[in-house]
Design a protein around this motif. Structure first.
Motif, PDB file in Angstrom:
ATOM      1  N   LEU A  15      92.496  94.502  36.021  1.00 29.67           N
ATOM      2  CA  LEU A  15      93.354  95.602  36.341  1.00 29.67           C
ATOM      3  C   LEU A  15      92.876  96.768  35.454  1.00 29.67           C
ATOM      4  O   LEU A  15      92.776  98.193  35.900  1.00 29.67           O
ATOM      5  CB  LEU A  15      94.855  95.450  36.362  1.00 29.67           C
ATOM      6  N   ASP A  16      92.540  96.571  34.195  1.00 28.22           N
ATOM      7  CA  ASP A  16      92.134  97.505  33.193  1.00 28.22           C
ATOM      8  C   ASP A  16      90.819  98.017  33.595  1.00 28.22           C
ATOM      9  O   ASP A  16      90.692  99.269  33.720  1.00 28.22           O
ATOM     10  CB  ASP A  16      91.931  96.584  31.907  1.00 28.22           C
ATOM     11  N   VAL A  17      89.796  97.135  34.330  1.00 28.30           N
ATOM     12  CA  VAL A  17      88.553  97.564  34.877  1.00 28.30           C
ATOM     13  C   VAL A  17      88.717  98.486  35.880  1.00 28.30           C
ATOM     14  O   VAL A  17      88.011  99.424  36.105  1.00 28.30           O
ATOM     15  CB  VAL A  17      87.574  96.461  35.075  1.00 28.30           C
ATOM     16  N   ALA A  18      89.698  98.250  36.770  1.00 24.59           N
ATOM     17  CA  ALA A  18      90.109  99.009  38.004  1.00 24.59           C
ATOM     18  C   ALA A  18      90.809 100.260  37.615  1.00 24.59           C
ATOM     19  O   ALA A  18      91.148 100.652  38.652  1.00 24.59           O
ATOM     20  CB  ALA A  18      90.665  98.287  38.898  1.00 24.59           C
ATOM     21  N   SER A  19      91.004 100.617  36.389  1.00 22.34           N
ATOM     22  CA  SER A  19      91.839 101.652  36.039  1.00 22.34           C
ATOM     23  C   SER A  19      93.339 101.728  36.437  1.00 22.34           C
ATOM     24  O   SER A  19      94.161 102.704  36.641  1.00 22.34           O
ATOM     25  CB  SER A  19      91.298 103.033  36.542  1.00 22.34           C
ATOM     26  N   ARG A  20      93.744 100.483  36.606  1.00 23.90           N
ATOM     27  CA  ARG A  20      95.308 100.328  37.037  1.00 23.90           C
ATOM     28  C   ARG A  20      96.201 100.055  35.777  1.00 23.90           C
ATOM     29  O   ARG A  20      96.325  98.921  35.629  1.00 23.90           O
ATOM     30  CB  ARG A  20      95.305  99.283  38.165  1.00 23.90           C
ATOM     31  N   PHE A  21      96.112 101.180  34.895  1.00 19.82           N
ATOM     32  CA  PHE A  21      96.445 100.897  33.452  1.00 19.82           C
ATOM     33  C   PHE A  21      97.916 100.225  33.269  1.00 19.82           C
ATOM     34  O   PHE A  21      98.079  99.504  32.427  1.00 19.82           O
ATOM     35  CB  PHE A  21      96.278 102.033  32.528  1.00 19.82           C
ATOM     36  N   GLN A  22      98.756 100.931  34.136  1.00 20.02           N
ATOM     37  CA  GLN A  22     100.131 100.563  34.195  1.00 20.02           C
ATOM     38  C   GLN A  22     100.593  98.924  34.397  1.00 20.02           C
ATOM     39  O   GLN A  22     101.054  98.375  33.702  1.00 20.02           O
ATOM     40  CB  GLN A  22     101.086 101.360  34.907  1.00 20.02           C
ATOM     41  N   GLU A  23      99.623  98.391  35.290  1.00 24.54           N
ATOM     42  CA  GLU A  23      99.926  97.084  35.532  1.00 24.54           C
ATOM     43  C   GLU A  23      99.007  96.319  34.579  1.00 24.54           C
ATOM     44  O   GLU A  23      99.651  95.202  34.414  1.00 24.54           O
ATOM     45  CB  GLU A  23      99.328  96.832  37.100  1.00 24.54           C
ATOM     46  N   SER A  24      98.112  96.635  34.249  1.00 24.58           N
ATOM     47  CA  SER A  24      97.299  96.110  33.383  1.00 24.58           C
ATOM     48  C   SER A  24      98.089  95.876  31.920  1.00 24.58           C
ATOM     49  O   SER A  24      98.099  94.730  31.444  1.00 24.58           O
ATOM     50  CB  SER A  24      96.047  96.516  33.091  1.00 24.58           C
ATOM     51  N   LEU A  25      98.912  96.902  31.698  1.00 25.27           N
ATOM     52  CA  LEU A  25      99.542  96.531  30.405  1.00 25.27           C
ATOM     53  C   LEU A  25     100.730  95.541  30.507  1.00 25.27           C
ATOM     54  O   LEU A  25     100.822  94.701  29.520  1.00 25.27           O
ATOM     55  CB  LEU A  25     100.307  98.270  30.059  1.00 25.27           C
ATOM     56  N   ILE A  26     101.294  95.561  31.695  1.00 29.00           N
ATOM     57  CA  ILE A  26     102.257  94.500  32.000  1.00 29.00           C
ATOM     58  C   ILE A  26     101.646  93.139  31.712  1.00 29.00           C
ATOM     59  O   ILE A  26     102.131  92.294  31.318  1.00 29.00           O
ATOM     60  CB  ILE A  26     103.117  94.635  33.170  1.00 29.00           C
ATOM     61  N   CYS A  27     100.400  92.864  32.520  1.00 31.39           N
ATOM     62  CA  CYS A  27      99.702  91.635  32.470  1.00 31.39           C
ATOM     63  C   CYS A  27      99.440  91.300  30.885  1.00 31.39           C
ATOM     64  O   CYS A  27      99.618  90.259  30.441  1.00 31.39           O
ATOM     65  CB  CYS A  27      98.710  91.496  33.184  1.00 31.39           C
ATOM     66  N   TYR A  28      98.825  92.363  30.106  1.00 30.55           N
ATOM     67  CA  TYR A  28      98.345  92.061  28.866  1.00 30.55           C
ATOM     68  C   TYR A  28      99.692  91.718  28.034  1.00 30.55           C
ATOM     69  O   TYR A  28      99.589  90.605  27.136  1.00 30.55           O
ATOM     70  CB  TYR A  28      97.796  93.460  28.044  1.00 30.55           C
TER      71      TYR A  28
END
Length: 239
Positions: A15-28
């Motif tokens: 998600l981070d690589v795909a620039s979907r930062f809000q979702e990636s933050l939740i997963c992190y």
């Protein structure tokens, strides 16, 4: 907890690589929590050192993303997209809108052509209840919708008039307008936040029965597939 952590963190990186930062933050954040649990559970010092290194690395990236998102929010460049998948749960109006409601919200605009049928009118009522209970100090709600094209027109008008009268008891004005050409679905707050939902307020599936879980609590109600986009007014202005 190591396997689940690896899966969640792998998704975070994607998600981070795909620039979907809000979702990636939740997963992190979720993955880091699982790694912390794995760290506490193991007695292997080599594994502990490995987990600590990974946790530190992922925490650093999560913190960077969080700071960037906060800056975007301050600059009015914030854009959050939520993809609600078919049959998923946990998407009540409170969950979707609460972050954008504060004491500065006194006026709300809803444009939705499908506030017609009984369940859609109840959706709108639930949305109004959320506004009344929330931290905002709403004084006026504007609804732009379309008339029911069938025999339900009188019921639609009567229900909206009843909601209007009920809101008056809380010192809130409901201003209803009708348009035959409306097709966009949009919700705006006077603090600048704008939310576009592909299906409007009507993205919940019909409950299996009146005494089934999810009938009253929308967090437990399965959803239709749709996309939610959140913007700030500054972001939509032409430069």
């Amino acid at each position: 907890m190591e396997k689940p952590a690896v899966l969640v963190l792998k998704r975070a990186v994607e998600l981070d690589v795909a620039s979907r930062f809000q979702e990636s933050l939740i997963c992190y954040q979720e993955g880091i929590d699982l790694l912390l649990q794995a760290l506490k559970a193991t007695k292997d010092e080599t594994k502990k050192a490995h987990y600590r290194e990974k946790i530190s690395s992922y925490m650093s990236r999560a913190e960077d993303i969080k700071k960037n998102l906060e800056k975007e929010r301050e600059d009015g460049k914030y854009h959050k997209q939520i993809k609600i998948e078919e049959n998923t749960k946990g998407f009540s109006y409170e969950k979707l809108f609460y972050d954008y409601l504060n004491e500065t919200v006194t006026e709300v605009w809803i444009e939705d052509p499908y506030i017609r049928q009984v369940h859609q009118l109840y959706n709108f009522l639930r949305f109004c209840e959320m506004l009344i209970k929330g931290p905002c100090k709403v004084k006026i709600i504007h609804l732009l919708t379309s008339y029911d094209e069938g025999s339900g027109k009188n019921q639609q008008i009567s229900a909206l008039q009843e909601i209007e009268q009920s809101l008056k008891d809380y010192g809130v004005i409901l201003d209803v307008s009708y348009s035959s050409s409306i097709h966009d679905r949009e919700i705006r707050f006077n603090n600048g936040w704008m939310i576009k939902i592909g299906r409007g307020l009507d993205f919940y599936k019909k409950p299996q029965g009146r005494f089934c879980l999810g009938y009253c609590d929308f967090d437990l109600r399965p959803c239709h597939e749709t996309t939610v986009d959140v913007f700030h007014a500054k972001h939509t202005k032409k430069t």
